[in-house]
Design a protein around this motif. Structure first.
Motif, PDB file in Angstrom:
ATOM      1  N   ALA A 151       0.971  -1.702   0.250  1.00  0.00           N
ATOM      2  CA  ALA A 151       0.120  -0.030   0.184  1.00  0.00           C
ATOM      3  C   ALA A 151       0.761   1.224   0.117  1.00  0.00           C
ATOM      4  O   ALA A 151       0.319   2.305  -0.577  1.00  0.00           O
ATOM      5  CB  ALA A 151      -1.431  -0.303   0.972  1.00  0.00           C
ATOM      6  N   THR A 152       2.251   1.057   0.237  1.00  0.00           N
ATOM      7  CA  THR A 152       3.069   2.434   0.561  1.00  0.00           C
ATOM      8  C   THR A 152       3.747   2.598  -0.482  1.00  0.00           C
ATOM      9  O   THR A 152       4.282   3.015  -0.947  1.00  0.00           O
ATOM     10  CB  THR A 152       3.705   2.479   1.684  1.00  0.00           C
ATOM     11  OG1 THR A 152       4.264   0.893   1.020  1.00  0.00           O
ATOM     12  CG2 THR A 152       3.231   2.496   2.833  1.00  0.00           C
ATOM     13  N   ALA A 153       2.818   1.319  -1.570  1.00  0.00           N
ATOM     14  CA  ALA A 153       4.271   1.916  -2.920  1.00  0.00           C
ATOM     15  C   ALA A 153       3.543   1.248  -4.677  1.00  0.00           C
ATOM     16  O   ALA A 153       3.495   0.721  -5.143  1.00  0.00           O
ATOM     17  CB  ALA A 153       5.530   0.460  -2.889  1.00  0.00           C
ATOM     18  N   ILE A 154       2.512   2.787  -4.152  1.00  0.00           N
ATOM     19  CA  ILE A 154       1.473   2.586  -5.468  1.00  0.00           C
ATOM     20  C   ILE A 154       2.149   3.381  -6.078  1.00  0.00           C
ATOM     21  O   ILE A 154       1.316   3.280  -7.431  1.00  0.00           O
ATOM     22  CB  ILE A 154      -0.190   3.277  -5.177  1.00  0.00           C
ATOM     23  CG1 ILE A 154      -0.245   4.253  -4.489  1.00  0.00           C
ATOM     24  CG2 ILE A 154      -1.078   2.111  -4.059  1.00  0.00           C
ATOM     25  CD1 ILE A 154      -1.372   4.973  -4.076  1.00  0.00           C
ATOM     26  N   ASP A 155       3.268   3.696  -6.334  1.00  0.00           N
ATOM     27  CA  ASP A 155       3.657   4.556  -7.105  1.00  0.00           C
ATOM     28  C   ASP A 155       4.211   3.251  -8.330  1.00  0.00           C
ATOM     29  O   ASP A 155       4.442   3.518 -10.008  1.00  0.00           O
ATOM     30  CB  ASP A 155       5.260   5.137  -7.378  1.00  0.00           C
ATOM     31  CG  ASP A 155       6.185   4.325  -6.194  1.00  0.00           C
ATOM     32  OD1 ASP A 155       5.917   3.093  -6.654  1.00  0.00           O
ATOM     33  OD2 ASP A 155       7.133   4.479  -5.901  1.00  0.00           O
ATOM     34  N   GLY A 156       3.404   1.919  -8.321  1.00  0.00           N
ATOM     35  CA  GLY A 156       3.828   1.448  -9.266  1.00  0.00           C
ATOM     36  C   GLY A 156       5.683   0.372  -9.873  1.00  0.00           C
ATOM     37  O   GLY A 156       5.343   0.512 -11.254  1.00  0.00           O
ATOM     38  N   GLU A 157       5.589   1.463  -8.815  1.00  0.00           N
ATOM     39  CA  GLU A 157       7.320   0.493  -9.130  1.00  0.00           C
ATOM     40  C   GLU A 157       8.298  -0.723  -8.464  1.00  0.00           C
ATOM     41  O   GLU A 157       9.448  -1.260  -8.628  1.00  0.00           O
ATOM     42  CB  GLU A 157       8.576   1.725  -8.552  1.00  0.00           C
ATOM     43  CG  GLU A 157       8.223   3.137  -9.314  1.00  0.00           C
ATOM     44  CD  GLU A 157       8.551   3.293 -10.405  1.00  0.00           C
ATOM     45  OE1 GLU A 157       9.337   2.115 -11.013  1.00  0.00           O
ATOM     46  OE2 GLU A 157       7.901   3.656 -12.165  1.00  0.00           O
ATOM     47  N   HIS A 158       7.072  -1.121  -7.327  1.00  0.00           N
ATOM     48  CA  HIS A 158       7.837  -2.331  -6.820  1.00  0.00           C
ATOM     49  C   HIS A 158       6.075  -3.151  -6.732  1.00  0.00           C
ATOM     50  O   HIS A 158       5.327  -2.939  -6.935  1.00  0.00           O
ATOM     51  CB  HIS A 158       7.897  -2.078  -5.582  1.00  0.00           C
ATOM     52  CG  HIS A 158       9.306  -0.788  -5.285  1.00  0.00           C
ATOM     53  ND1 HIS A 158      10.679  -0.852  -5.738  1.00  0.00           N
ATOM     54  CD2 HIS A 158       9.302   0.509  -5.254  1.00  0.00           C
ATOM     55  CE1 HIS A 158      11.285  -0.316  -5.535  1.00  0.00           C
ATOM     56  NE2 HIS A 158      10.039   0.671  -5.798  1.00  0.00           N
ATOM     57  N   GLY A 159       6.311  -4.477  -6.423  1.00  0.00           N
ATOM     58  CA  GLY A 159       5.862  -5.129  -6.705  1.00  0.00           C
ATOM     59  C   GLY A 159       5.420  -6.772  -8.076  1.00  0.00           C
ATOM     60  O   GLY A 159       6.598  -6.803  -8.091  1.00  0.00           O
ATOM     61  N   THR A 160       4.997  -7.379  -7.604  1.00  0.00           N
ATOM     62  CA  THR A 160       4.220  -8.173  -8.623  1.00  0.00           C
ATOM     63  C   THR A 160       3.460  -7.491  -9.636  1.00  0.00           C
ATOM     64  O   THR A 160       2.481  -7.318  -9.786  1.00  0.00           O
ATOM     65  CB  THR A 160       3.373  -9.333  -8.064  1.00  0.00           C
ATOM     66  OG1 THR A 160       4.293  -9.467  -6.781  1.00  0.00           O
ATOM     67  CG2 THR A 160       3.118 -10.959  -9.179  1.00  0.00           C
ATOM     68  N   VAL A 161       4.117  -8.207 -10.639  1.00  0.00           N
ATOM     69  CA  VAL A 161       3.673  -7.787 -12.205  1.00  0.00           C
ATOM     70  C   VAL A 161       2.878  -8.808 -12.715  1.00  0.00           C
ATOM     71  O   VAL A 161       3.267 -10.037 -12.419  1.00  0.00           O
ATOM     72  CB  VAL A 161       3.922  -6.715 -13.223  1.00  0.00           C
ATOM     73  CG1 VAL A 161       3.753  -7.068 -14.312  1.00  0.00           C
ATOM     74  CG2 VAL A 161       5.316  -6.200 -12.962  1.00  0.00           C
ATOM     75  N   ILE A 162       1.669  -8.726 -13.363  1.00  0.00           N
ATOM     76  CA  ILE A 162       0.731  -9.476 -13.742  1.00  0.00           C
ATOM     77  C   ILE A 162       0.515  -9.115 -15.055  1.00  0.00           C
ATOM     78  O   ILE A 162       0.254  -8.306 -16.106  1.00  0.00           O
ATOM     79  CB  ILE A 162      -0.973  -9.791 -12.712  1.00  0.00           C
ATOM     80  CG1 ILE A 162      -1.191  -9.660 -11.681  1.00  0.00           C
ATOM     81  CG2 ILE A 162      -1.952 -10.693 -13.944  1.00  0.00           C
ATOM     82  CD1 ILE A 162      -0.698 -10.702 -10.593  1.00  0.00           C
ATOM     83  N   SER A 163       1.050 -10.868 -16.093  1.00  0.00           N
ATOM     84  CA  SER A 163       1.049 -10.451 -17.655  1.00  0.00           C
ATOM     85  C   SER A 163       0.655 -11.299 -18.337  1.00  0.00           C
ATOM     86  O   SER A 163       0.373 -12.543 -17.671  1.00  0.00           O
ATOM     87  CB  SER A 163       2.372 -10.204 -17.178  1.00  0.00           C
ATOM     88  OG  SER A 163       3.737 -11.262 -17.146  1.00  0.00           O
TER      89      SER A 163
END
Length: 257
Positions: free
Chosen positions: A245-257
Motif C-alpha cells: 500500500a505504500t508503493a502505489i507508484d507502480g515501481e515495485h511489487g508483482t507484475v501480472i502479465s
C-alpha cells in the motif's frame, strides 16, 4: 492516444490501519491525472458482524452473504468505510465522490448461482460496468471511490468482491483510457513464501498462476485477486501490479502479465 488513468484498489486491512490508510490516501492524491479508487472493508464487516452476533463464513477466500450479512456489508462498505475514505480524500484536495454499483447504475450484476453445493447468498457477479457514467464523472474532475456493492436492476443490492469491482471497472475504463490497475495491500507483492515478506514473485503469467495454484504457493484470498488481475490484462488493461500500500507508484511489487 488515450489519456492515462490509474485505478487503485485498497484492501480491508489497510482501511483498518490508520497510519497505512493515511499514507495511502496521501500517495493516491498525489497521483497525477485521472484516477479511481476501489476499497474493500471485509475485516471491518467481520468485526461489526461479530458485535451483532452474526457469523462470518468464507469459501475459497470469498464471503458467503445471507440477508443479515448483506445488511452489515451495506452499512459498512457503502456507509462507514466509503464515506470515511471520501471525507479523507476531500481533506487531501481530491474531489472524491463515493459510489456503490447502484448509484447511477454504474455496476450491474446477477446473483451468483449455486455451484458445487455452495450457495454464496446475496453475492453478485458483474454483468457490466458503465464506462460512460464513470468517464462522465472523471471528465468533470471527479474521482470515483467505489464500494464493493452492486445491484441487479431489480431492486436488490449484492455483495461483490472488491478485487472483482476493481478488475471489471478497469476493463470497462480501458475502452476509454490507458489504464494502470494497482492492487494495494499489506504485503510487498505476491509471495512465494508467506513467512518471508521479501520473497516477492516479480512476474506472474497465466502459466505461472496455474503452477502456483496447483502446488499451493498461491491460495486463499490471493486466488481471486490474481484471477481478476489476469482477467484485466486479457481485456486490455495496460499494466496490472500487486504491491504494498505504500508503493502505489507502480515501481515495485508483482507484475501480472
Amino acid at each position: 492516444m488515450k489519456e492515462k488513468l490509474t485505478l487503485v484498489k485498497v484492501g480491508g486491512a489497510i482501511v483498518e490501519d490508520e497510519a497505512q490508510l493515511a499514507r495511502l490516501l496521501k500517495d493516491f492524491s498525489a497521483i497525477p491525472g485521472r484516477k479511481v479508487l476501489v476499497h474493500g472493508g471485509g475485516r471491518r464487516a467481520t468485526q461489526v458482524a461479530a458485535r451483532l452476533g452474526i457469523e462470518s463464513k468464507m469459501v475459497g477466500g470469498r464471503r458467503i452473504t445471507d440477508s443479515d450479512m448483506l445488511e452489515v456489508v451495506t452499512m459498512v462498505y457503502g456507509g462507514l468505510v466509503n464515506k470515511n475514505v471520501v471525507a479523507r480524500l476531500q481533506a487531501e484536495g481530491v474531489r472524491a465522490i463515493g459510489l456503490t454499483g447502484a448509484d447511477g447504475d454504474v455496476i450491474r450484476s446477477h446473483r451468483r448461482p449455486v455451484k458445487d453445493g455452495v450457495d454464496f447468498g446475496f453475492v453478485g457477479d458483474v454483468d457490466r460496468v458503465s464506462e460512460q457514467s464513470l468517464s462522465h464523472l472523471i471528465e468533470q474532475g471527479m474521482v470515483p471511490v467505489l464500494a464493493p456493492l452492486t445491484h441487479d436492476g431489480e431492486g436488490h443490492l449484492l455483495n461483490t468482491n472488491a478485487d472483482t469491482i476493481a478488475s471489471e471497472a478497469a476493463k470497462a475504463l480501458a475502452k476509454v483510457y490507458d489504464v494502470t490497475l494497482i492492487f494495494s495491500f499489506e504485503k510487498k507483492g505476491v509471495l512465494s513464501n508467506p513467512d518471508d515478506d521479501d520473497s516477492v514473485i516479480p512476474v506472474i503469467t497465466h502459466a505461472d498462476f496455474e503452477r502456483y495454484r496447483a502446488d499451493g504457493t498461491i491460495s486463499g484470498g490471493m486466488l481471486p485477486k490474481i484471477e481478476n488481475a489476469l482477467s484485466a490484462v486479457d481485456a486490455g488493461v495496460s499494466r496490472v501490479i500487486i504491491t504494498l500500500a505504500t508503493a502505489i507508484d507502480g515501481e515495485h511489487g508483482t507484475v501480472i502479465s
